[in-house]
Design a protein around this motif. Structure first.
Motif, PDB file in Angstrom:
ATOM      1  N   ILE A   1       7.309   4.967 -10.777  1.00 44.88           N
ATOM      2  CA  ILE A   1       7.955   4.996  -9.458  1.00 44.88           C
ATOM      3  C   ILE A   1       7.282   4.000  -8.515  1.00 44.88           C
ATOM      4  O   ILE A   1       7.946   3.241  -7.799  1.00 44.88           O
ATOM      5  N   CYS A   2       5.947   3.997  -8.499  1.00 43.27           N
ATOM      6  CA  CYS A   2       5.216   3.050  -7.659  1.00 43.27           C
ATOM      7  C   CYS A   2       5.570   1.611  -8.030  1.00 43.27           C
ATOM      8  O   CYS A   2       5.857   0.780  -7.157  1.00 43.27           O
ATOM      9  N   THR A   3       5.577   1.321  -9.328  1.00 43.60           N
ATOM     10  CA  THR A   3       5.890  -0.027  -9.797  1.00 43.60           C
ATOM     11  C   THR A   3       7.303  -0.434  -9.404  1.00 43.60           C
ATOM     12  O   THR A   3       7.540  -1.554  -8.929  1.00 43.60           O
TER      13      THR A   3
ATOM     14  N   ALA B   1       0.824  -1.208   0.000  1.00 51.00           N
ATOM     15  CA  ALA B   1       0.000   0.000   0.000  1.00 51.00           C
ATOM     16  C   ALA B   1       0.860   1.261   0.000  1.00 51.00           C
ATOM     17  O   ALA B   1       0.458   2.293  -0.553  1.00 51.00           O
ATOM     18  N   THR B   2       2.052   1.187   0.605  1.00 55.43           N
ATOM     19  CA  THR B   2       2.914   2.374   0.693  1.00 55.43           C
ATOM     20  C   THR B   2       3.317   2.908  -0.678  1.00 55.43           C
ATOM     21  O   THR B   2       3.180   4.117  -0.930  1.00 55.43           O
ATOM     22  N   PRO B   3       3.831   2.081  -1.611  1.00 54.50           N
ATOM     23  CA  PRO B   3       4.143   2.626  -2.938  1.00 54.50           C
ATOM     24  C   PRO B   3       2.909   3.134  -3.676  1.00 54.50           C
ATOM     25  O   PRO B   3       2.997   4.086  -4.452  1.00 54.50           O
ATOM     26  N   ALA B   4       1.749   2.504  -3.423  1.00 54.66           N
ATOM     27  CA  ALA B   4       0.523   2.991  -4.054  1.00 54.66           C
ATOM     28  C   ALA B   4       0.183   4.388  -3.563  1.00 54.66           C
ATOM     29  O   ALA B   4      -0.178   5.275  -4.355  1.00 54.66           O
ATOM     30  N   PHE B   5       0.307   4.602  -2.257  1.00 53.63           N
ATOM     31  CA  PHE B   5       0.019   5.931  -1.701  1.00 53.63           C
ATOM     32  C   PHE B   5       1.037   6.954  -2.198  1.00 53.63           C
ATOM     33  O   PHE B   5       0.690   8.108  -2.481  1.00 53.63           O
ATOM     34  N   LEU B   6       2.296   6.512  -2.341  1.00 51.84           N
ATOM     35  CA  LEU B   6       3.329   7.420  -2.845  1.00 51.84           C
ATOM     36  C   LEU B   6       3.041   7.815  -4.291  1.00 51.84           C
ATOM     37  O   LEU B   6       3.123   9.001  -4.644  1.00 51.84           O
ATOM     38  N   GLY B   7       2.698   6.840  -5.125  1.00 49.83           N
ATOM     39  CA  GLY B   7       2.387   7.148  -6.521  1.00 49.83           C
ATOM     40  C   GLY B   7       1.194   8.077  -6.642  1.00 49.83           C
ATOM     41  O   GLY B   7       1.221   9.051  -7.413  1.00 49.83           O
TER      42      GLY B   7
END
Length: 202
Positions: A181-183, A151-157
């Motif tokens: 970036i998220c990927t 979930a963290t990279p999703a929130f960052l993207g």
């Protein structure tokens, strides 16, 4: 075709492939594989559209949203590689779908007038929703609950898109960069074994 719709359809396609690949690994029949492809590809978008009041959801209003996951399911059913490589492919396509959907979810939430933080949260939910439904239906503990950085990279993207939008940057490269970036972060987390912290033993 708008950027929103284009990224949506690509995200649906790659997420639907993850659902179909999980179905292959579970040795489901063609119907079961198609069901997992559909719910994985469309689940996050359904949740997003209901949350922001975009009804009927895009998947019911535009025939392309239904045909893309069906095509992805059939392609995977007939062309999937050896079972030993399926899990790696699931992770790769899941990371790509996560990146695309967190961005498109945030963009659509902004278009419907949600404030920045709410738009980022909707983008995050949009990104993780399809994968959660896929894992529950296939009898797996959802990735987002397994200590993995998901979930963290999703929130960052989603957050990157929201910040860029508030600064007046609406160019297509912003959405593509945020999704990439998220990927990348998600794939690095898988490769390096990054996990979220857990409580210390009592």
């Amino acid at each position: 075709m708008s950027l929103q719709v284009g990224l949506d359809l690509i995200g649906i396609f790659v997420f639907a492939i993850t659902g179909a690949l999980v179905g292959v690994r579970k040795q489901l029949d063609v119907f079961g594989i198609q069901v997992l492809a559909l719910v994985t590809g469309l689940g996050g978008g359904f949740i997003r559209d209901v949350l922001i009041g975009a009804t009927p959801p895009a998947a019911l209003a535009d025939w392309r949203y239904l045909s893309v996951p069906v095509a992805a399911g059939l392609i995977t059913f007939f062309l999937h590689p050896g079972i030993g490589r399926v899990e790696r492919l699931v992770n790769i396509f899941d990371a790509a779908g996560l990146g695309l959907f967190c961005v498109t979810g945030a963009l659509k939430a902004l278009a419907f007038g949600l404030p920045p933080l709410s738009a980022a949260l909707v983008g995050t939910i949009s990104g993780i929703g399809g994968g959660v439904i896929r894992d529950v239906l296939s009898g797996r503990v959802p990735v987002v609950l397994r200590r993995e950085i998901y979930a963290t990279p999703a929130f960052l993207g989603a957050g990157l898109v929201v910040v860029a939008y508030t600064l007046g940057l609406h160019a297509p490269w912003v959405a593509v960069t945020a999704a990439a970036i998220c990927t990348l972060i998600r794939l690095l987390a898988i490769r390096r074994g990054w996990n979220a912290p857990i409580p210390r033993p009592a």
